[in-house]
Write a protein that holds these residues in place. Structure first.
Motif: not given
Ligand code: SF4
Length: 203
Positions: A142-144, A168-172, A174-178
């Protein structure tokens, strides 16, 4: 390329670790990372795998020689390993008494005999239809937010016993986990996969 018949493979890495992702998280595993991939994910964290020519063609005997008696589970990853004929490698590993797991985008024809198939579809190159029936595990990166809708399209094509994971895609992350956690509340058939090997500093 000489790797075409699967007797020699462009081996990028061979390493012992703990599986960090998906249904077999926590399981001690030996990974073979096969070079070559043209799927082209922009967030790919192993871009150095893409050019198969950069990785030495390695015989199956040399690959199997890395393994010890405690290496029960062997994970074949890439790159995209199915760019090559996987029948000889999986036969050699099973001949050595190993369980053989696969991580694939499903973009290439199914070859090889697998004890576990993790299908991780990518938007840039769709999986071939045969992979949905073969997959014991569907793992969507999941990137977005749109990737959550897209994940359901793939899950609908998998078998009823296929285990479903959102990672979650690693670099994202913090944004995608929620977003993923909210999604899981509404869709309990899915589970969260974290790249736990990265949290514990393993390859
Ligand atoms: S399929 Fe895997 S190796 Fe290939 S570009 Fe995508 S993430 Fe990278």
């Amino acid at each position: 390329m000489a790797a075409d018949n699967g007797q020699m493979l462009p081996l990028m890495e061979a390493f012992r670790t703990v599986q960090g992702e998906g249904a077999h998280t926590g399981r001690p595993s030996f990974f073979f990372r096969i070079g070559g991939c043209d799927v082209g994910c922009h967030w790919c964290d192993v871009k150095e795998s893409w050019d198969a020519g950069k990785h030495p063609l390695t015989s199956l005997d040399a690959m199997v020689a890395n393994l010890g008696p405690n290496d029960k589970t062997i994970v074949i990853t890439g790159g995209e390993p199915l760019m090559w004929d996987m029948n000889p490698l999986t036969a050699a590993l099973k001949g050595a008494g190993k369980r053989v797991h696969l991580e694939t985008s499903g973009a290439y024809p199914l070859t090889g005999s697998w004890d576990w198939v993790c299908l991780s579809p990518k938007k840039t190159k769709a999986p071939r239809p045969e992979w949905y029936a073969a997959a014991q595990e569907l793992k969507v990166i999941v990137y977005n937010a749109d990737d959550l809708r897209w994940a359901q399209e793939h899950a609908a094509q998998c078998g009823p016993d296929c285990q479903l994971f959102l990672q979650p895609e690693w670099s994202k992350r913090d944004k995608t986990l929620p977003l993923i956690i909210d999604f899981l509340e509404e869709h309990p058939e899915w589970r969260l996969s974290l790249q736990t090997h990265k949290y514990i500093g393993m390859p």
